[in-house]
Write a protein that holds these residues in place. Structure first.
Motif, PDB file in Angstrom:
ATOM      1  N   GLY A   1       4.717   6.188  -0.555  1.00 15.63           N
ATOM      2  CA  GLY A   1       4.968   6.645   0.803  1.00 15.63           C
ATOM      3  C   GLY A   1       6.305   6.174   1.334  1.00 15.63           C
ATOM      4  O   GLY A   1       7.087   5.525   0.639  1.00 15.63           O
ATOM      5  N   SER A   2       6.586   6.498   2.591  1.00 19.85           N
ATOM      6  CA  SER A   2       7.822   6.078   3.235  1.00 19.85           C
ATOM      7  C   SER A   2       7.615   4.727   3.914  1.00 19.85           C
ATOM      8  O   SER A   2       6.480   4.298   4.169  1.00 19.85           O
ATOM      9  CB  SER A   2       8.263   7.114   4.264  1.00 19.85           C
ATOM     10  N   TRP A   3       8.728   4.069   4.220  1.00 16.36           N
ATOM     11  CA  TRP A   3       8.695   2.755   4.874  1.00 16.36           C
ATOM     12  C   TRP A   3       9.821   2.724   5.905  1.00 16.36           C
ATOM     13  O   TRP A   3      10.942   3.150   5.625  1.00 16.36           O
ATOM     14  CB  TRP A   3       8.896   1.655   3.853  1.00 16.36           C
ATOM     15  N   THR A   4       9.511   2.232   7.084  1.00 20.68           N
ATOM     16  CA  THR A   4      10.477   2.255   8.170  1.00 20.68           C
ATOM     17  C   THR A   4      10.944   0.842   8.485  1.00 20.68           C
ATOM     18  O   THR A   4      10.129  -0.080   8.606  1.00 20.68           O
ATOM     19  CB  THR A   4       9.871   2.889   9.426  1.00 20.68           C
ATOM     20  N   LEU A   5      12.255   0.684   8.595  1.00 20.71           N
ATOM     21  CA  LEU A   5      12.862  -0.600   8.919  1.00 20.71           C
ATOM     22  C   LEU A   5      13.209  -0.630  10.405  1.00 20.71           C
ATOM     23  O   LEU A   5      13.730   0.344  10.949  1.00 20.71           O
ATOM     24  CB  LEU A   5      14.131  -0.815   8.088  1.00 20.71           C
ATOM     25  N   PHE A   6      12.913  -1.769  11.049  1.00 25.56           N
ATOM     26  CA  PHE A   6      13.126  -1.911  12.487  1.00 25.56           C
ATOM     27  C   PHE A   6      13.934  -3.170  12.782  1.00 25.56           C
ATOM     28  O   PHE A   6      13.998  -4.102  11.980  1.00 25.56           O
ATOM     29  CB  PHE A   6      11.783  -2.027  13.222  1.00 25.56           C
ATOM     30  N   SER A   7      14.495  -3.214  13.988  1.00 27.96           N
ATOM     31  CA  SER A   7      15.070  -4.453  14.506  1.00 27.96           C
ATOM     32  C   SER A   7      14.014  -5.129  15.370  1.00 27.96           C
ATOM     33  O   SER A   7      13.385  -4.475  16.214  1.00 27.96           O
ATOM     34  CB  SER A   7      16.320  -4.152  15.343  1.00 27.96           C
ATOM     35  N   PRO A   8      13.781  -6.426  15.190  1.00 23.37           N
ATOM     36  CA  PRO A   8      12.656  -7.086  15.853  1.00 23.37           C
ATOM     37  C   PRO A   8      12.762  -7.134  17.373  1.00 23.37           C
ATOM     38  O   PRO A   8      11.751  -7.322  18.049  1.00 23.37           O
ATOM     39  CB  PRO A   8      12.663  -8.491  15.260  1.00 23.37           C
ATOM     40  N   ASP A   9      13.967  -6.965  17.931  1.00 25.32           N
ATOM     41  CA  ASP A   9      14.050  -6.965  19.385  1.00 25.32           C
ATOM     42  C   ASP A   9      13.376  -5.736  19.983  1.00 25.32           C
ATOM     43  O   ASP A   9      12.973  -5.745  21.154  1.00 25.32           O
ATOM     44  CB  ASP A   9      15.508  -7.037  19.850  1.00 25.32           C
TER      45      ASP A   9
ATOM     46  N   ARG B   1       0.837  -1.204   0.000  1.00 24.70           N
ATOM     47  CA  ARG B   1       0.000   0.000   0.000  1.00 24.70           C
ATOM     48  C   ARG B   1       0.871   1.253   0.000  1.00 24.70           C
ATOM     49  O   ARG B   1       0.572   2.238  -0.683  1.00 24.70           O
ATOM     50  CB  ARG B   1      -0.937  -0.010   1.195  1.00 24.70           C
ATOM     51  N   ARG B   2       1.960   1.217   0.748  1.00 22.73           N
ATOM     52  CA  ARG B   2       2.891   2.357   0.761  1.00 22.73           C
ATOM     53  C   ARG B   2       3.567   2.522  -0.604  1.00 22.73           C
ATOM     54  O   ARG B   2       3.816   3.633  -1.053  1.00 22.73           O
ATOM     55  CB  ARG B   2       3.964   2.147   1.835  1.00 22.73           C
TER      56      ARG B   2
ATOM     57  N   GLN C   1      14.487   4.912   7.827  1.00 26.16           N
ATOM     58  CA  GLN C   1      13.337   5.196   6.969  1.00 26.16           C
ATOM     59  C   GLN C   1      13.801   5.272   5.514  1.00 26.16           C
ATOM     60  O   GLN C   1      14.812   5.896   5.201  1.00 26.16           O
ATOM     61  CB  GLN C   1      12.670   6.510   7.384  1.00 26.16           C
ATOM     62  N   VAL C   2      13.061   4.586   4.636  1.00 23.83           N
ATOM     63  CA  VAL C   2      13.368   4.597   3.215  1.00 23.83           C
ATOM     64  C   VAL C   2      12.092   4.899   2.440  1.00 23.83           C
ATOM     65  O   VAL C   2      10.983   4.850   2.982  1.00 23.83           O
ATOM     66  CB  VAL C   2      13.918   3.226   2.752  1.00 23.83           C
ATOM     67  N   ARG C   3      12.257   5.211   1.191  1.00 25.09           N
ATOM     68  CA  ARG C   3      11.098   5.371   0.303  1.00 25.09           C
ATOM     69  C   ARG C   3      10.623   3.980  -0.103  1.00 25.09           C
ATOM     70  O   ARG C   3      11.416   3.162  -0.577  1.00 25.09           O
ATOM     71  CB  ARG C   3      11.503   6.188  -0.917  1.00 25.09           C
ATOM     72  N   ALA C   4       9.350   3.679   0.100  1.00 18.34           N
ATOM     73  CA  ALA C   4       8.831   2.330  -0.161  1.00 18.34           C
ATOM     74  C   ALA C   4       9.082   1.913  -1.604  1.00 18.34           C
ATOM     75  O   ALA C   4       9.465   0.764  -1.871  1.00 18.34           O
ATOM     76  CB  ALA C   4       7.343   2.267   0.168  1.00 18.34           C
ATOM     77  N   VAL C   5       8.887   2.822  -2.543  1.00 15.90           N
ATOM     78  CA  VAL C   5       9.086   2.494  -3.957  1.00 15.90           C
ATOM     79  C   VAL C   5      10.537   2.128  -4.227  1.00 15.90           C
ATOM     80  O   VAL C   5      10.829   1.202  -5.007  1.00 15.90           O
ATOM     81  CB  VAL C   5       8.644   3.671  -4.849  1.00 15.90           C
ATOM     82  N   ASP C   6      11.472   2.827  -3.564  1.00 15.75           N
ATOM     83  CA  ASP C   6      12.887   2.525  -3.780  1.00 15.75           C
ATOM     84  C   ASP C   6      13.234   1.127  -3.283  1.00 15.75           C
ATOM     85  O   ASP C   6      13.982   0.381  -3.941  1.00 15.75           O
ATOM     86  CB  ASP C   6      13.752   3.568  -3.071  1.00 15.75           C
ATOM     87  N   LEU C   7      12.701   0.756  -2.126  1.00 12.89           N
ATOM     88  CA  LEU C   7      12.959  -0.593  -1.611  1.00 12.89           C
ATOM     89  C   LEU C   7      12.314  -1.642  -2.507  1.00 12.89           C
ATOM     90  O   LEU C   7      12.910  -2.690  -2.788  1.00 12.89           O
ATOM     91  CB  LEU C   7      12.433  -0.712  -0.179  1.00 12.89           C
ATOM     92  N   TRP C   8      11.108  -1.394  -2.974  1.00 15.18           N
ATOM     93  CA  TRP C   8      10.413  -2.311  -3.898  1.00 15.18           C
ATOM     94  C   TRP C   8      11.242  -2.504  -5.167  1.00 15.18           C
ATOM     95  O   TRP C   8      11.401  -3.638  -5.644  1.00 15.18           O
ATOM     96  CB  TRP C   8       9.037  -1.737  -4.209  1.00 15.18           C
TER      97      TRP C   8
END
Length: 944
Positions: A489-497, A483-484, A531-538
């Motif tokens: 839109g933007s997309w945020t990457l996290f560490s699961p801990d 959807r992002r 934080q990255v641009r969702a389209v760029d990661l896709w």
């Protein structure tokens, strides 16, 4: 650099002097490279005429090609080496094709065929076999004793092998075999010479593949009968019909004595079961199928095979019937299904059913927790599960990312990649008991902080310590990410801990919690994020898929929203081949038990044979359910999960063959409708069969609370995905009485938590002689490579149609070679046949997605869906994978492109099996679309 002595002119001359050439009349002469030069010169002059004559260009070209051919022929030459004239001509043809001189090579092929026909015609009708009659040769047996060659028996065996096959003649097989015989030939070499002789003719007519199989069968009969009897024995096809029952009883007793077969098999009524064996079903194999069984499936002792094909099928059936009330009756029922090729169990079941280690399950899915004990336990579990032929899917999302805090040491994590490297090497080390390549797939959710490094794991550049060249990888993609992407839109990457809840959430709950974590990061409450641009990661995901074949794209939300077991846990990944969608946790390893219906056996020109399909489906579900109770479990977490939920995965194969038999073009709405209707039939009867088993044997333990218990069937769960996506357009059409089935399921329960999944069927489809799984035609003529060797594959349906049209001749074979098995560029082929036999790269991939979407509505798990793009581009990839997502697919598998699956344009003569094999083109791992699992050498055999 000092030139290697073996490549010097003097060395070449010395080798040449030691090599002899076997001529067609049986005489020999010294090897003379100048004759190759003359042949090449004549070939060029025949095509180019005066434009070629006398030119320095032609002289230099011929000299170079002659040197290439000579070096290839003498590469392994030694004192006494004997080359047949046909081997030399094969090499001339090969260097012409490799050099790009395709028209010259084509004419050379036609010239050789014309000369071959002329020689047979000169001998007169019916005299071709006699020209090689009673050669005065001796054969050396394994014990070293010499005996005269019994050419009469050779003619009998070849004649029987050709019997009943149209357009097949024993004469050319005998003629070709005679060329490879010599005085003192070992008996094993004689067997190979006969099989090889028939294999060289496969491109002339696919019926010779059956001939090759039958000649291999003769070798197998002699090997098995002699081992069981303890003395030299042999039987032709006429004799084995009477001997099969006696052999079968002795085979079971001997297998038990050797501690290979389960002792309980000796307690069956062996006389009754032996009498049920259908000896003539041995004749239904093509060469690829039987050679695969011979090399990897049939039981052996110190390399000697003692299991004949019908004994093999009955052994598997008996193993699955061990706990049946009337196990003799059920064993015969199961045998009939297997030996007719109506249904085939997965490879682990075929390997191990009826043996003392019956590990019958196909796939295992695990979740790796974020601590060292869990991580290293996962390596141990992978090794134990892979040892007995299990394919692995590992969920690595819980493991903290690079830079995350380690509380116990007050240090920083190196992230996922070092641990994945060890998992990769474990899969290589434990190569499924030496029978198949070990195989595993690592899954990671798209929000993990290490996802960008994960995308690079299969690259051939960069730090090799952070690469996993042998392990498959897959993205586990939530809807919120796409959807992002669509909203830019933007997309945020996290560490699961720091974001542990995301792992177990999906749908609206995931999206809500994800946004909360994003807000917390902005407030400074989360330390590791980016934080990255969702389209760029896709785009990076698609680029990696295009360049390396990995990671695959799989969709988290539809796998969970439509899971019948939503109440019992979460689907965190799929398996090695992306068709299994089962819950995993720290104390449950998901297990699936697979088998596939051969759809080609259940259609006629008028459509589906519904009665036969219903009978097959019901018996198949019973067989798969039996796997769960009989299975040998290597770790307790797998047994606990399998006994509690009892999932099975009934799939299909031969879809492309079924389309051809009905004259349906693969790129048509009719093909999409057939995919819908055929899967609806299988789904209906599979669910009904599992519900009936629940009445007979009891419901599975975790049934209460499942979608099944609420009367929600797979077609109904599609609406749950529809609602979550707010207005997605799915097809809900149906033709069967689903209302009454819902009530039966709600009232009677289900024996199995899951009943359907479409696996790749790479090997079992070869055994049955049909196209694998739901795949479109790969090529109409190509060389297929697997662990048993290289095999010429010709589409028999196409050959039959071309014969009817008067178009099947040597020129057509040459054209198919030249155009890589594609009909499109061949002008004289009617458009109707070009459409009907369109190959994978000629079909717009949207048709494959549409057909898969229609199947997916009926399936409670997923399907291994390969996608093909002849000319990939960023735009096409983006459109294709977004379409797959919008259509509700749960997973996708490999992306194929022509640059990675090109077949060498050479003669196919001599490429089959392990003798004198000319290697087929190997996909370039750095080429677009390249993958560890190529069409010609599918590692996905680890699944089936």
């Amino acid at each position: 650099m000092t030139e290697s002595p073996t490549n010097t002119p003097h060395a070449i001359e010395a080798e040449t002097a030691q090599v002899r050439v076997l001529r067609r009349d049986g005489s020999t002469s010294g090897f003379d490279a100048s004759k190759i030069s003359v042949a090449l010169t004549k070939a060029f002059l025949a095509v180019e005429g005066d434009a070629a004559g006398g030119s320095s260009r032609l002289h230099a070209l011929v000299t170079d090609l002659t040197e290439q051919a000579t070096n290839s022929l003498l590469r392994h030459a030694g004192p006494g080496t004997l080359l047949h004239i046909e081997q030399i001509q094969d090499q001339v043809e090969l260097v012409l094709m490799r050099g790009g001189h395709h028209q010259v090579a084509r004419d050379y092929v036609l010239y050789r065929e014309q000369r071959s026909h002329a020689r047979r015609a000169a001998a007169g009708p019916g005299t071709a076999p006699e020209t090689v009659d009673s050669p005065q040769l001796s054969v050396t047996d394994p014990d070293g004793r010499s005996r005269p060659l019994d050419w009469g028996r050779v003619r009998t065996i070849v004649g029987q092998a050709c019997s009943g096959l149209a357009e097949v003649d024993a004469a050319p097989v005998l003629e070709e075999a005679r060329r490879n015989l010599y005085d003192g030939i070992r008996s094993a070499e004689l067997d190979e010479a006969l099989t090889l002789a028939a294999r060289t003719l496969v491109e002339r007519d696919p019926g010779y593949s059956r001939v090759s199989a039958r000649l291999l069968l003769d070798k197998l009969r002699r090997e098995a009968l002699s081992f069981i009897a303890g003395e030299a024995q042999e039987a032709d096809q006429e004799q084995i019909r009477d001997r099969y029952p006696e052999y079968f009883a002795a085979y079971v007793r001997r297998g038990v004595e050797l501690e290979v077969l389960e002792p309980q098999l000796a307690e069956f009524d062996l006389e009754r079961l032996g009498g049920a064996l259908r000896a003539d079903r041995d004749l239904t194999f093509d060469y690829l199928g039987l050679q695969t069984l011979y090399d990897r499936y049939f039981l052996h002792h110190d390399g000697t095979r003692f299991e004949l094909p019908q004994a093999f099928f009955m052994r598997v059936a008996m193993g699955l019937a061990l706990r049946e009330d009337d196990r003799d009756e059920r064993a015969i029922e199961f045998y009939q299904l297997l030996s007719s090729f109506d249904f085939m169990c997965s490879t682990p079941t075929l390997f191990n059913s009826g043996t003392t280690r019956p590990q019958l399950s196909s796939c295992f899915l695990t979740t790796v927790d974020d601590d060292l004990q869990s991580i290293f336990s996962s390596y141990r579990n992978n090794a134990l599960l892979a040892k007995y032929s299990g394919g692995l899917g590992n969920d690595w999302t819980p493991v903290r990312g690079i830079g995350a805090h380690i509380k116990g040491t007050n240090g920083q994590s190196q992230g996922l990649v070092p641990f994945l490297k060890i998992a990769n090497d474990t899969a290589v080390a434990v190569n499924q008991g030496g029978k198949r390549k070990g195989a595993a797939c690592a899954y990671l959710e798209t929000w993990h902080i290490d996802v960008e490094e994960f995308l690079d794991l299969r690259k051939n550049t960069g730090d090799d310590r952070r690469r996993t060249h042998d392990m498959n990888t897959a993205n586990w993609v939530p809807d919120e990410f796409l959807r992002r992407v669509e909203a830019d839109g933007s997309w945020t990457l996290f560490s699961p801990d720091e974001t542990p809840e995301l792992h177990d959430l999906y749908g609206a709950e995931f999206a809500e919690r994800y946004r909360e974590y994003e807000a917390a990061a902005e407030r400074g409450e989360i330390r590791i994020y980016r934080q990255v641009r969702a389209v760029d990661l896709w785009r990076r995901m698609l680029t990696s898929l295009f360049e390396t074949g990995h990671p695959w794209i799989t969709f988290k939300d539809p796998c969970n929203l439509r899971s019948p077991q939503r109440h019992a846990g979460v689907v965190h990944s799929s398996n090695l081949c992306t068709e299994i969608t089962l819950n995993t946790s720290s104390d449950e390893v998901a297990v699936c038990n697979l088998g596939s219906i051969n759809l080609a056996q259940h259609v006629t020109s008028d459509g589906l044979d519904r009665e036969r399909l219903e009978n097959t489906t019901r018996t198949a579900v019973r067989m798969l359910d039996n796997v769960i109770d009989i299975n040998f479990y290597t770790i307790p977490e797998a047994e606990r999960s399998n006994m509690r939920h009892r999932p099975v995965g009934l799939g299909l194969m031969g879809f492309a063959d079924a389309l051809v038999l009905q004259r349906l073009a693969p790129s048509s709405q009719e093909a999409v409708e057939f995919a819908d209707r055929s899967m609806e039939e299988i789904s209906y009867h599979a669910i009904a069969a599992s519900s009936e088993l629940a009445v007979e044997r009891g419901r599975y333990e975790s049934f209460d609370g499942s979608l099944w218990s609420r009367g929600v069937l797979p077609i109904d769960s599609l609406r749950m995905l529809d609602e979550a996506r707010e207005g997605a357009e799915f097809d809900y059409s149906s033709t069967l009485d689903w209302s009454s089935l819902r009530e039966r399921v709600r009232g009677n329960g289900m024996r199995n938590s899951n009943v359907m999944a479409i696996a790749p069927t790479a090997t079992i489809a070869n055994i049955c002689g049909v196209g694998q799984s739901i795949e479109p035609l790969y090529r109409n003529l190509f060389v297929k490579s697997n662990m048993s060797g290289d095999f010429t594959v010709v589409n028999p349906h196409l050959v039959a149609d071309l014969k009817k049209a008067g178009l099947w001749d040597e020129a057509m074979v040459a054209d198919l070679k030249f155009f890589d098995g594609v009909l499109g560029p061949i002008d004289r082929v009617p458009d109707e046949l070009k459409t009907l036999y369109a190959t994978a790269f000629e079909i717009e991939p949207q048709w494959l997605v549409e057909a898969a979407a229609r199947r997916q509505k009926w399936i409670d798990q997923a399907q291994s869906l390969n996608l093909y793009l002849a000319t990939p581009s960023g735009r096409k990839l983006d459109e294709l994978y977004r379409l797959a997502w919008r259509k509700g697919l749960k997973t996708t598998y490999y992306l194929r492109s022509t640059s990675a699956t090109h077949v060498e344009k050479s003669t196919l003569r001599g490429t089959d099996g392990k003798l004198n094999a000319v290697p087929a083109a190997v996909p370039d791992a750095q080429a677009p679309g390249a993958a560890a699992c190529s069409v010609e050498d599918p590692d996905c055999e680890a699944c089936q």
